[in-house]
Design a protein around this motif. Structure first.
Motif, PDB file in Angstrom:
ATOM      1  N   TYR A   1      46.609  12.991   9.929  1.00  0.00           N
ATOM      2  CA  TYR A   1      47.615  13.868  10.519  1.00  0.00           C
ATOM      3  C   TYR A   1      48.817  13.053  11.019  1.00  0.00           C
ATOM      4  O   TYR A   1      49.970  13.384  10.723  1.00  0.00           O
ATOM      5  N   TYR A   2      48.572  12.019  11.795  1.00  0.00           N
ATOM      6  CA  TYR A   2      49.669  11.238  12.372  1.00  0.00           C
ATOM      7  C   TYR A   2      50.448  10.476  11.309  1.00  0.00           C
ATOM      8  O   TYR A   2      51.660  10.295  11.443  1.00  0.00           O
ATOM      9  N   LYS A   3      49.789  10.062  10.248  1.00  0.00           N
ATOM     10  CA  LYS A   3      50.524   9.424   9.147  1.00  0.00           C
ATOM     11  C   LYS A   3      51.557  10.397   8.586  1.00  0.00           C
ATOM     12  O   LYS A   3      52.708  10.036   8.345  1.00  0.00           O
ATOM     13  N   VAL A   4      51.142  11.644   8.363  1.00  0.00           N
ATOM     14  CA  VAL A   4      52.047  12.660   7.828  1.00  0.00           C
ATOM     15  C   VAL A   4      53.049  13.090   8.890  1.00  0.00           C
ATOM     16  O   VAL A   4      54.261  13.118   8.649  1.00  0.00           O
ATOM     17  N   PHE A   5      52.570  13.441  10.078  1.00  0.00           N
ATOM     18  CA  PHE A   5      53.429  14.004  11.123  1.00  0.00           C
ATOM     19  C   PHE A   5      54.587  13.080  11.474  1.00  0.00           C
ATOM     20  O   PHE A   5      55.711  13.528  11.697  1.00  0.00           O
ATOM     21  N   LEU A   6      54.324  11.782  11.533  1.00  0.00           N
ATOM     22  CA  LEU A   6      55.352  10.816  11.937  1.00  0.00           C
ATOM     23  C   LEU A   6      55.972  10.066  10.760  1.00  0.00           C
ATOM     24  O   LEU A   6      56.864   9.246  10.966  1.00  0.00           O
TER      25      LEU A   6
ATOM     26  N   GLN B   1      59.760  19.227   6.122  1.00  0.00           N
ATOM     27  CA  GLN B   1      58.848  18.284   5.478  1.00  0.00           C
ATOM     28  C   GLN B   1      57.423  18.471   5.990  1.00  0.00           C
ATOM     29  O   GLN B   1      56.466  18.456   5.216  1.00  0.00           O
ATOM     30  N   ARG B   2      57.263  18.653   7.288  1.00  0.00           N
ATOM     31  CA  ARG B   2      55.925  18.902   7.840  1.00  0.00           C
ATOM     32  C   ARG B   2      55.356  20.214   7.305  1.00  0.00           C
ATOM     33  O   ARG B   2      54.167  20.318   7.018  1.00  0.00           O
TER      34      ARG B   2
ATOM     35  N   ILE C   1      51.851  21.811   8.319  1.00  0.00           N
ATOM     36  CA  ILE C   1      51.975  21.532   9.751  1.00  0.00           C
ATOM     37  C   ILE C   1      53.104  22.396  10.311  1.00  0.00           C
ATOM     38  O   ILE C   1      54.269  22.216   9.941  1.00  0.00           O
ATOM     39  N   GLU C   2      52.734  23.346  11.162  1.00  0.00           N
ATOM     40  CA  GLU C   2      53.694  24.306  11.723  1.00  0.00           C
ATOM     41  C   GLU C   2      53.734  24.199  13.239  1.00  0.00           C
ATOM     42  O   GLU C   2      52.695  24.017  13.877  1.00  0.00           O
ATOM     43  N   PRO C   3      54.911  24.346  13.835  1.00  0.00           N
ATOM     44  CA  PRO C   3      54.977  24.366  15.305  1.00  0.00           C
ATOM     45  C   PRO C   3      54.430  25.682  15.851  1.00  0.00           C
ATOM     46  O   PRO C   3      54.482  26.708  15.176  1.00  0.00           O
ATOM     47  N   TYR C   4      53.909  25.625  17.062  1.00  0.00           N
ATOM     48  CA  TYR C   4      53.466  26.863  17.705  1.00  0.00           C
ATOM     49  C   TYR C   4      54.514  27.387  18.678  1.00  0.00           C
ATOM     50  O   TYR C   4      54.410  28.512  19.151  1.00  0.00           O
ATOM     51  N   TRP C   5      55.555  26.570  18.971  1.00  0.00           N
ATOM     52  CA  TRP C   5      56.593  27.010  19.901  1.00  0.00           C
ATOM     53  C   TRP C   5      57.878  26.270  19.603  1.00  0.00           C
ATOM     54  O   TRP C   5      57.886  25.041  19.504  1.00  0.00           O
ATOM     55  N   CYS C   6      58.964  27.018  19.459  1.00  0.00           N
ATOM     56  CA  CYS C   6      60.308  26.457  19.299  1.00  0.00           C
ATOM     57  C   CYS C   6      61.134  26.967  20.469  1.00  0.00           C
ATOM     58  O   CYS C   6      61.206  28.171  20.700  1.00  0.00           O
TER      59      CYS C   6
END
Length: 193
Positions: A34-39, A99-100, A105-110
């Motif tokens: 996850y962190y490899k992709v997320f960052l 890209q995420r 990978i989706e945010p839960y809050w913007c």
């Protein structure tokens, strides 16, 4: 008087920067991936249940320590609330979002907090991650946090990322997009956790 070793003074000397964060997990492979992709990170070191990831000039920013026998994170107890990562521009924030999204990978809050425009995600262990862009310089952010508007609403105004991207595509200036809309009072009960 400048502190010396003989007279260090009472105030602790602040560090120059936050170097890295290390997370322990019983879900090592999922967290590492996850962190490899997320960052957009790559390992500075990786072996068995230990991984140090880097994405900039620091030799590592995130460490992951796999301990299979520990229990899962309990969000109902005290602990780290979030780790926040800053982008230089709204365009970079939007590109990283898209890209995420391609990786599920989706945010839960913007939310536009005033000083920042932010998106919040959860990693596989349920840790909160914030990606943000600064809307103001440090002096402006300090002044905003002392304002009546911040006292009334210290959490900000929610937005839809698709709307922000549409505004960028239409050529709206980043300064205009960063401006927090006026809002009324907002309390902790309206904040997704």
């Amino acid at each position: 008087m400048k502190p010396t070793l003989d007279h260090p003074g009472d105030q602790v000397l602040p560090p120059t920067k936050l170097a890295h964060v290390v997370l322990r997990t019983n879900n090592f492979a999922a967290m590492r991936d996850y962190y490899k992709v997320f960052l957009g990170a790559h390992p500075a070191f990786e072996k068995d249940n230990l991984c140090f990831l880097r994405y900039d000039d620091e030799y590592h920013r995130i460490g992951l320590l796999g301990i299979p026998q520990i229990g899962a994170k309990n969000p109902a107890t005290s602990g780290l609330e979030q780790i926040s990562f800053t982008y230089k521009t709204v365009m970079e924030l939007a590109l990283a979002y898209l890209q995420r999204q391609k990786h599920g990978i989706e945010p839960y809050w913007c939310v536009n907090h005033g000083p920042t425009t932010s998106m919040y995600y959860k990693d596989p262990d349920g840790n909160n991650l914030e990606t943000q862009v600064d809307n103001m310089d440090d002096e402006g952010a300090r002044a905003f946090m002392e304002s009546e508007a911040f006292q009334t609403n210290p959490f900000g105004v929610d937005f839809k990322m698709e709307d922000l991207i549409a505004r960028l595509r239409a050529g709206e200036s980043e300064d205009s997009i960063k401006k927090m809309p006026e809002s009324g009072p907002r309390g902790m009960d309206s904040v997704p956790l």
